[in-house]
Structures are given as C-alpha cells and as structure tokens.
Design a protein around this motif. Structure first.
Motif: not given
Length: 123
Positions: A19-31
């Motif tokens: 499974l893959s989760c793609a993120a967009s928006g704020r810097t992903f490494s913040s979460y």
C-alpha cells in the motif's frame, strides 16, 4: 495536507500487497503518520505508525513480523508492505497524519485522512 492511499486489491491468503500513501500540501516530514484499517462491522483500528524521520515505528501485535511501514519524505510517500496476509486482514486501509508529535495511535489523535483502499484476502 492531503492524503491519497492506493495499492489495495484481492489476494489469496499467504500473499503480499504493498500500500502507498501519497501526500501533498505542507511538508510531509512534519507529520507523524499511520495506517489504520476498518473491517466489516468493526471499528477503525491502528495497524502501523512511523515517526516523522522514519527511524521509529510501531505495530499492532497482530501484524508484527508480517507488515512493514516505511516512508520517503523526499517523495512524500508512506508505504505499508504487507506479507503473509490472512483473511482477517480484510479491511479498508486508511493512511492518516497528525499535527501533534506524540506516540499515541488513537484514531481521534489524527487530523488528516486519506480516502481508504480496500484489501480483500481470500482463504
């Protein structure tokens, strides 16, 4: 942050899925990020989680040794590699992220959710 989960499907018991989760928006490494699942007639439950750096991970007992969570912050993705799948792993799988930096995996802790991807394991 917006999250998009993919990679679900139908697999026989003993098989694997990624499974893959793609993120967009704020810097992903913040979460701090996690994978959750909701089986038929069940409540949503924690499956696996990973720290912002990717160094630290946590797993539900039933998936330890079978599932592996990882992340690539440069590509804004979190991966859940699922091996030795069992029929009881059948569920809709969700990726989620939270603003708070804590090691609490309660569903209510998470602020952002993807749409879910269905995993069906046949016996």
């Amino acid at each position: 942050v917006q999250l998009q989960a993919s990679g679900g499907g139908l697999v026989q018991a003993g098989g694997s899925l990624r499974l893959s989760c793609a993120a967009s928006g704020r810097t992903f490494s913040s979460y701090v990020t996690g994978w959750f699942r909701q089986g038929p007639g069940k409540e949503r439950e924690f499956v696996a989680g990973i720290s912002r750096s990717g160094i630290r991970t946590s797993y539900q007992d039933s998936v330890k040794g079978r599932f592996t969570i990882s992340r690539d912050n440069a590509k804004n993705t979190v991966i859940l590699q699922m091996n030795s799948l069992k029929p009881e792993d059948t569920a809709v799988y969700y990726c989620a992220a939270k603003d708070k930096v804590s090691w609490n995996w309660d569903v209510g802790e998470f602020d952002y959710w993807g749409q879910g991807t269905l995993v069906t394991v046949s016996s």
